[in-house]
Design an enzyme around this catalytic site. Structure first.
Site, short mmCIF file in Angstrom:
data_model
loop_
_atom_site.label_atom_id
_atom_site.label_comp_id
_atom_site.label_asym_id
_atom_site.label_seq_id
_atom_site.Cartn_x
_atom_site.Cartn_y
_atom_site.Cartn_z
N LYS A 1 -9.55 -17.81 -6.12
CA LYS A 1 -9.53 -18.29 -4.72
C LYS A 1 -10.80 -19.10 -4.40
O LYS A 1 -10.74 -20.09 -3.67
CB LYS A 1 -9.42 -17.12 -3.74
CG LYS A 1 -8.29 -16.14 -4.01
CD LYS A 1 -6.92 -16.79 -4.10
CE LYS A 1 -6.04 -16.01 -5.06
NZ LYS A 1 -5.23 -16.78 -5.97
N ARG B 1 3.50 -21.94 -9.85
CA ARG B 1 4.74 -21.61 -10.56
C ARG B 1 5.93 -21.99 -9.69
O ARG B 1 5.79 -22.32 -8.52
CB ARG B 1 4.79 -20.09 -10.80
CG ARG B 1 4.75 -19.32 -9.47
CD ARG B 1 5.04 -17.84 -9.58
NE ARG B 1 5.17 -17.23 -8.26
CZ ARG B 1 4.18 -16.78 -7.53
NH1 ARG B 1 2.94 -16.88 -7.95
NH2 ARG B 1 4.40 -16.25 -6.34
N HIS C 1 3.39 -6.97 1.43
CA HIS C 1 3.20 -8.20 0.64
C HIS C 1 4.38 -8.53 -0.25
O HIS C 1 4.29 -9.39 -1.12
CB HIS C 1 1.90 -8.13 -0.17
CG HIS C 1 0.70 -7.92 0.70
ND1 HIS C 1 0.28 -8.84 1.61
CD2 HIS C 1 -0.12 -6.86 0.82
CE1 HIS C 1 -0.76 -8.38 2.26
NE2 HIS C 1 -1.03 -7.16 1.81
N GLU D 1 -13.62 -13.78 4.92
CA GLU D 1 -12.93 -14.70 5.83
C GLU D 1 -12.76 -14.03 7.18
O GLU D 1 -12.63 -12.81 7.26
CB GLU D 1 -11.53 -15.04 5.29
CG GLU D 1 -11.50 -16.17 4.29
CD GLU D 1 -10.10 -16.50 3.79
OE1 GLU D 1 -9.12 -15.90 4.29
OE2 GLU D 1 -10.00 -17.34 2.89
C1 MV4 Z 1 -5.25 -13.39 5.40
C2 MV4 Z 1 -4.73 -12.76 6.54
C3 MV4 Z 1 -5.42 -12.87 7.72
N1 MV4 Z 1 -6.59 -13.54 7.76
N2 MV4 Z 1 -6.41 -14.05 5.49
C4 MV4 Z 1 -2.10 -11.63 2.32
C5 MV4 Z 1 -1.61 -12.20 1.06
C6 MV4 Z 1 -2.60 -13.19 0.64
N3 MV4 Z 1 -1.94 -14.34 0.11
C7 MV4 Z 1 -3.38 -13.51 1.86
N4 MV4 Z 1 -2.99 -12.59 2.86
C8 MV4 Z 1 -3.50 -12.63 4.09
N5 MV4 Z 1 -4.66 -13.32 4.23
C9 MV4 Z 1 -7.05 -14.10 6.65
N6 MV4 Z 1 -8.21 -14.75 6.71
C10 MV4 Z 1 -3.54 -12.08 6.44
C11 MV4 Z 1 -2.92 -11.99 5.21
C12 MV4 Z 1 -1.72 -11.24 5.21
C13 MV4 Z 1 -0.52 -11.85 4.92
C14 MV4 Z 1 -0.44 -13.18 4.58
C15 MV4 Z 1 0.74 -13.77 4.29
C16 MV4 Z 1 1.89 -13.00 4.36
C17 MV4 Z 1 1.85 -11.68 4.67
C18 MV4 Z 1 0.65 -11.08 4.96
C19 MV4 Z 1 0.63 -9.74 5.30
C20 MV4 Z 1 -0.56 -9.17 5.59
C21 MV4 Z 1 -1.74 -9.90 5.52
#
Ligand code: MV4
Length: 496
Positions: A117, A293, A236, A201
């Site tokens: 990341k 992917r 997730h 973040e």
């Molecule tokens: C976040 C977020 C809130 N704020 N970043 C979860 C999976 C990963 N790809 C990144 N994720 C998140 N990052 C910040 N700065 C909330 C999530 C997150 C989330 C993101 C996408 C889809 C579902 C989720 C479920 C919980 C938290």
């Protein structure tokens, strides 16, 4: 280079999905399989099939050396990795290249950059991509990290650089909790990824998850194929995906598409990829990560654009320039996908693998089923318990949702519990219907008492009650042993 023979380094629905396109293109297909998949549909479908080892994926589907060996022996030109398994393994992509084979996917370098990341953030730094406020590099100094956190404001999120898909994330509500959560995040990241680097973040509460599909060729042409909305998730794990998103305006869609193309350009991307964003209720969007992917949910994009993504991946791997121009693309209609898992939604989604005693797919206009099973087959315990992806397509979102409810009700599965009743719950829910939902949808609205049996389940239960009654009343047995046994998967019995 013309690809004449492809080995698909995967199993199940995605292996079939890839082979079907290969066959349409006149390309020979090679399946690999583990001992437990001997009779799987992808094995039967392929022109040739080779057993690569025992059931555990580390001894079969993840055996890069064995797979490359098979390619040499069978004169395979190219490997399609599908999703999961070796698909985002930069070392595998490199080994494939070094063996003189074509990896149908991005370069090992792109996989590597996007696998970190922090490296991804650094790579896109010059492109003006909106990102959540936070630290641009790994935290080394806690005092400094706390100062930054105070500045961006709590709650903050500590994320593992090597993470993804929610693994290795920790929310910190207030400065007093910082050290404890930091220690946990680092040790979690260290043990899960062998890399303890973490960064900070601003925590965006209840965001929507919107991702953009991109395609890039080996000549620097990159296009996007609009968005997929994937906010309905459980821990997730995506449950429902759709395209387009119900909330994006044409302007925001274009801005996100441009940002996604820039992300891809920043790492010299070619192949099919997905750029993941979170969107807040003000429709501000922020780049999170890029998946290098073909994704599980790619069919919804295929339905609304008419583009066969696997076909494009193969052309790109052959070195052909993209023939689709951005301006040729248009969203037509609306597509919804639900993932049908062998999990019991009434029992905390406990995997319920077993045998598909009944397995009848829904059909008809606007219904697509991507699966890898037939009636009578057993779902192995060794792999992901996804049975099928059910996709519907209509002129409008409402039509696609109505078709989905109809298709769910027509789906007949017995022998295992499935997430179909849960998917029906989502389709019927007012928040989903109105488009006003975010990643908190499932935890906010779902409890098992909200499940209503699908007509198929009702019929089966009625039949069970009726036959029990008949057996009871008829009582023809002098030896008296009319035991009515309820089936339960062996796997579940072992677990409970
Ligand atoms: C976040 C977020 C809130 N704020 N970043 C979860 C999976 C990963 N790809 C990144 N994720 C998140 N990052 C910040 N700065 C909330 C999530 C997150 C989330 C993101 C996408 C889809 C579902 C989720 C479920 C919980 C938290």
């Amino acid at each position: 280079m013309t690809i004449k023979k492809i080995l698909v380094a995967n199993r199940g629905e995605i292996a079939l999905r890839i082979m079907r396109t290969a066959r349409e293109m006149g390309i020979q297909t090679v399946a690999i399989y583990s001992e437990v998949d001997r009779n799987a549909l992808h094995v039967r479908y392929a022109d040739e099939a080779v057993c690569v080892g025992p059931p555990p994926s580390t001894e079969s589907y993840l055996r890069a050396d064995v797979i490359i060996d098979v390619c040499r022996k069978l004169q395979v030109d190219a490997i399609h990795p599908g999703y999961g398994f070796l698909s985002e393994n930069a070392n595998f992509a490199r080994q494939v290249r070094e063996a003189g084979l074509i990896f149908i996917g991005p370069s090992p370098e792109s996989i590597e950059v996007m696998g970190s990341k922090l490296a991804a953030k650094a790579a896109v730094a010059d492109y003006n991509i909106p990102m959540v406020p936070g630290t641009p590099s790994a935290i080394t100094d806690r005092t400094e990290a706390k100062a930054i956190s105070a500045k961006i404001g709590y709650p903050i999120l500590i994320k593992a650089s090597a993470g993804g898909g929610g693994k290795g994330m920790r929310v910190v509500e207030q400065e007093a909790d910082f050290d404890e959560q930091m220690d946990r995040a680092v040790s979690e990241a260290q043990s899960a990824f062998g890399d303890g680097s973490v960064f900070i973040e601003k925590y965006v509460t209840s965001p929507r998850h919107v991702e953009i599909q991109v395609l890039g060729d080996q000549h620097g042409n990159i296009i996007h194929l609009f968005e997929r909305e994937c906010s309905v998730q459980r821990r997730h794990q995506k449950v429902v995906e759709e395209a387009p998103s119900a909330i994006l305006t044409p302007e925001i869609r274009e801005a996100m598409g441009r940002a996604a193309v820039d992300v891809a350009r920043a790492c010299g991307y070619y192949g099919a990829g997905t750029v993941e964003f979170i969107v807040n209720d003000n429709l501000d969007f922020y780049f999170l990560e890029m998946n290098t992917r073909l994704q599980v949910e790619h069919p919804v994009t295929e339905q609304i654009t008419g583009v066969d993504l696997v076909k494009q991946m193969i052309y790109i791997a052959e070195g052909k320039p993209l023939t689709i121009k951005q301006d040729d693309l248009q969203i037509k209609g609306h597509a919804v996908e639900v993932r049908v898992y062998a999990e019991d939604p009434a029992n905390n989604f406990l995997p319920d693998v077993g045998t598909l005693d009944t397995y009848v797919r829904p059909q008809g206009n606007g219904v697509r089923v991507d699966d890898g099973f037939e009636q009578g087959m057993a779902i192995p315990i060794y792999y992901d318990p996804m049975i099928a992806k059910l996709i519907t397509y209509g002129d409008s979102r409402e039509e696609a949702i109505q078709k989905m409810i109809r298709a769910i009700d027509e789906y007949q599965i017995s022998g295992v519990q499935t997430t179909l009743p849960f998917c029906r719950f989502v389709m019927e829910h007012e928040a989903f219907r109105s488009g006003q939902f975010d990643t908190g949808f499932v935890s906010r609205y779902f409890t098992p008492d909200k499940l209503t049996p699908t007509p198929d389940t009702q019929e089966r239960e009625l039949a069970a009650v009726l036959s029990a009654w008949l057996l009871e009343t008829a009582k023809p047995k002098p030896n008296g042993s009319t035991a009515i046994t309820t089936r339960q998967s062996k796997w579940k019995a072992n677990r409970l």
